[in-house]
Design a protein around this motif. Structure first.
Motif, PDB file in Angstrom:
ATOM      1  N   TRP A 455       0.821  -1.206   0.000  1.00  0.00           N
ATOM      2  CA  TRP A 455       0.000   0.000   0.000  1.00  0.00           C
ATOM      3  C   TRP A 455       0.858   1.261   0.000  1.00  0.00           C
ATOM      4  CZ3 TRP A 455      -0.691   4.407   2.796  1.00  0.00           C
ATOM      5  CH2 TRP A 455      -1.873   5.116   2.579  1.00  0.00           C
ATOM      6  N   VAL A 456       1.965   1.277   0.750  1.00  0.00           N
ATOM      7  CA  VAL A 456       2.775   2.495   0.868  1.00  0.00           C
ATOM      8  C   VAL A 456       3.418   2.846  -0.469  1.00  0.00           C
ATOM      9  CG1 VAL A 456       4.793   3.534   1.953  1.00  0.00           C
ATOM     10  CG2 VAL A 456       3.171   2.213   3.339  1.00  0.00           C
ATOM     11  N   GLU A 457       4.025   1.839  -1.145  1.00  0.00           N
ATOM     12  CA  GLU A 457       4.679   2.140  -2.424  1.00  0.00           C
ATOM     13  C   GLU A 457       3.669   2.574  -3.477  1.00  0.00           C
ATOM     14  OE1 GLU A 457       8.331   0.327  -3.898  1.00  0.00           O
ATOM     15  OE2 GLU A 457       7.820  -1.366  -2.575  1.00  0.00           O
ATOM     16  N   SER A 458       2.451   2.019  -3.387  1.00  0.00           N
ATOM     17  CA  SER A 458       1.428   2.385  -4.367  1.00  0.00           C
ATOM     18  C   SER A 458       0.865   3.780  -4.118  1.00  0.00           C
ATOM     19  CB  SER A 458       0.285   1.360  -4.343  1.00  0.00           C
ATOM     20  OG  SER A 458       0.750   0.088  -4.712  1.00  0.00           O
ATOM     21  N   ASN A 459       0.717   4.138  -2.873  1.00  0.00           N
ATOM     22  CA  ASN A 459       0.031   5.388  -2.535  1.00  0.00           C
ATOM     23  C   ASN A 459       0.955   6.504  -2.078  1.00  0.00           C
ATOM     24  OD1 ASN A 459      -3.129   4.766  -2.470  1.00  0.00           O
ATOM     25  ND2 ASN A 459      -2.036   2.942  -1.733  1.00  0.00           N
ATOM     26  N   ARG A 460       2.202   6.175  -1.706  1.00  0.00           N
ATOM     27  CA  ARG A 460       3.151   7.204  -1.294  1.00  0.00           C
ATOM     28  C   ARG A 460       4.494   6.983  -2.001  1.00  0.00           C
ATOM     29  NH1 ARG A 460      -1.105   8.400   0.337  1.00  0.00           N
ATOM     30  NH2 ARG A 460      -1.740   9.073   2.434  1.00  0.00           N
ATOM     31  N   SER A 463       8.394   8.438  -1.230  1.00  0.00           N
ATOM     32  CA  SER A 463       8.531   8.914   0.158  1.00  0.00           C
ATOM     33  C   SER A 463       9.596   8.115   0.883  1.00  0.00           C
ATOM     34  CB  SER A 463       7.196   8.780   0.890  1.00  0.00           C
ATOM     35  OG  SER A 463       6.864   7.408   1.057  1.00  0.00           O
ATOM     36  N   ALA A 466       8.293   4.728   1.664  1.00  0.00           N
ATOM     37  CA  ALA A 466       8.322   3.790   0.542  1.00  0.00           C
ATOM     38  C   ALA A 466       9.720   3.252   0.320  1.00  0.00           C
ATOM     39  CB  ALA A 466       7.802   4.480  -0.720  1.00  0.00           C
TER      40      ALA A 466
END
Length: 490
Positions: A455-460, A463, A466
């Motif tokens: 979820w983090v790499e897809s949505n952030r 960052s 990520a």
């Protein structure tokens, strides 16, 4: 026994403009009592046959307080003619025709004058045969007071008000304290001759002294032992000075009665408070209203108690409490807020950053951390978890929460009242309790945890989070590599 030959007149008609306040001057408080309340309490100790209070400014508000503190006081309204002489003249009309004793005149804004000093004044006046006797003082600053002018042989000659005094008279240090004893007949006769021919256009009571002297009568001025006894309160600075002096006397009195006060300068105790021997008050503590503290209790530092009851051996630290009961050996604080109708039984605890209201916490029960407990009953031996909130208000009505005995509630609970947690029950962390929990049950909200991979790499994207997640891998095993990747910006 009642002194049938003594009447007391309390001057309470002044506006007190120098206070710059919407509250009448005489209703400002020191040690939890209005200024006029202190004066009436002192007057009451003399057991005079009659006490007459003369009022004018904010009449109804002042009269209400007078009747609260001295229900038997007669009340007289001063008319449009200003001045202390006129106030006394009108007060005399309230005395029965057959009264022929002495008249003691005191000011409603002199709160520190004690009954013993007044009793000695009356006694000395009667023994001397003088037609009038007054109290005088030598304060460090005589500004605002009438000056005592004496004859070459040291006898009292006259009193000169500040605005009517010459430069030489203003240099005199002895001042009129505004406290007098007169024989009734002489007072009536001389008041009839007093005029308003002065800078203020007022009928001064002090002019009676000069008239008596010109008539050949003996008049005496008796200095007080300490000038603060007769210090008047005319502005906020003088109010705080009087409050500090009275508080110092109160604190010292409790120290001499076995109370430990670590820092008298930062400890304030109201007159109605009650402290047992072996109480300890730490710095920054205020004991207000009718608070009572039992032996062995430790209160403070930085604590304010208003109309509270503290049991033996209790510890109350950095707490604000009003109309609350803290039982023996209970512990409160630091940083607790006890609102009215909080009751904490023996050996109980209300801990850090806890607010309570209209609640009863049973013996040995604890609310240790970060909670709001309102409209709640807690039994004995229960523990309320950190971050608990009793949701007692539905937008229209307040409802109660009942927590039984030997209950263990999890952290971050919300109890949506009305609700009951039965004896011996447990609740899980993060639970919102909307229904009653039977005794011995465990209440939890079933909501399985869901982990959304990537979820983090897809949505952030891009960052630090990520970058760290990608370097750590799916199982987080590469923690050190992730930290290095973030630091190097890769």
């Amino acid at each position: 026994m009642t002194d049938t030959r003594l009447a007391i007149i309390v001057l309470a008609a002044g506006q007190g403009t120098r206070m710059k306040s919407s509250t009448p001057k005489l209703l400002h408080e020191i040690a939890g009592v209005p200024l006029i309340g202190h004066v009436l309490a002192t007057a009451g100790q003399l057991d005079a046959a009659y006490t007459v209070s003369v009022v004018r400014h904010e009449r109804d508000r002042v009269v209400e307080v007078i009747h609260d503190h001295f229900p038997s006081s007669l009340v007289v309204d001063q008319d449009e003619l200003p001045g202390t002489g006129r106030a006394v003249e009108q007060a005399l009309t309230a005395l029965p025709d057959d009264f022929d004793g002495d008249v003691l005149v005191v000011s409603g804004d002199v709160p520190l004058l004690d009954a013993a000093t007044l009793a000695d004044l009356v006694k000395g006046h009667r023994a001397s045969g003088a037609k009038a006797t007054l109290l005088s003082a030598e304060p460090d600053d005589a500004t605002g007071y009438g000056r005592i002018v004496r004859t070459a042989d040291g006898m009292l000659d006259r009193i000169v008000e500040q605005k009517d005094a010459s430069d030489s008279e203003l240099a005199l240090r002895e001042i009129n304290a505004g406290v007098y004893v007169f024989g009734l007949a002489e007072l009536r006769d001389q008041l009839a001759q007093v005029t308003t021919a002065n800078a203020q256009g007022e009928k001064y009571l002090t002019d009676v002294i000069g008239l008596l002297r010109r008539a050949g009568s003996d008049v005496a001025a008796v200095p007080v032992s300490e000038s603060w006894l007769v210090a008047g309160v005319n502005d906020r600075a003088q109010l705080s000075e009087a409050a500090a002096k009275l508080n110092a006397l109160i604190v010292r009195g409790w120290q001499l009665n076995g109370v430990t006060v670590q820092d008298p300068a930062t400890t304030w105790i109201d007159l109605k408070a009650s402290l047992a021997p072996d109480v300890t008050l730490l710095p920054g503590t205020q004991i207000k209203g009718a608070t009572s503290i039992a032996s062995g209790a430790v209160v403070g530092p930085d604590t304010t108690l208003v109309d509270c009851e503290v049991g033996e051996g209790a510890v109350v630290k950095r707490t604000d409490a009003t109309l609350s009961v803290i039982g023996p050996r209970a512990s409160v604080g630091p940083f607790a807020f006890l609102r009215p109708n909080t009751v904490l039984d023996e050996d109980g605890k209300i801990g850090t950053f806890v607010e309570t209201k209209n609640s009863h916490i049973g013996a040995g029960s604890k609310v240790p951390h970060l909670s709001y407990i309102g409209d709640t009953e807690v039994g004995i031996g229960s523990n309320v978890g950190a971050g608990t909130i009793t949701a007692n208000y539905d937008g229209v009505n307040k409802h109660r929460t009942q927590v039984g005995s030997h209950v263990r509630t999890g952290s971050h609970n919300v109890f949506v009242a009305p609700v009951r947690i039965g004896d011996g029950a447990y609740t899980g962390a993060g639970t919102v309790v909307r229904k009653d929990v039977p005794a011995g049950s465990l209440a939890i909200n079933v909501a399985p945890q869901r982990n959304m991979a990537g979820w983090v790499e897809s949505n952030r994207p891009g960052s630090d989070a990520a970058t760290a997640a990608r370097a750590a891998g799916p199982d987080g095993a590469g923690h050190e590599q992730a930290e290095q990747a973030v630091q190097s910006g890769e």
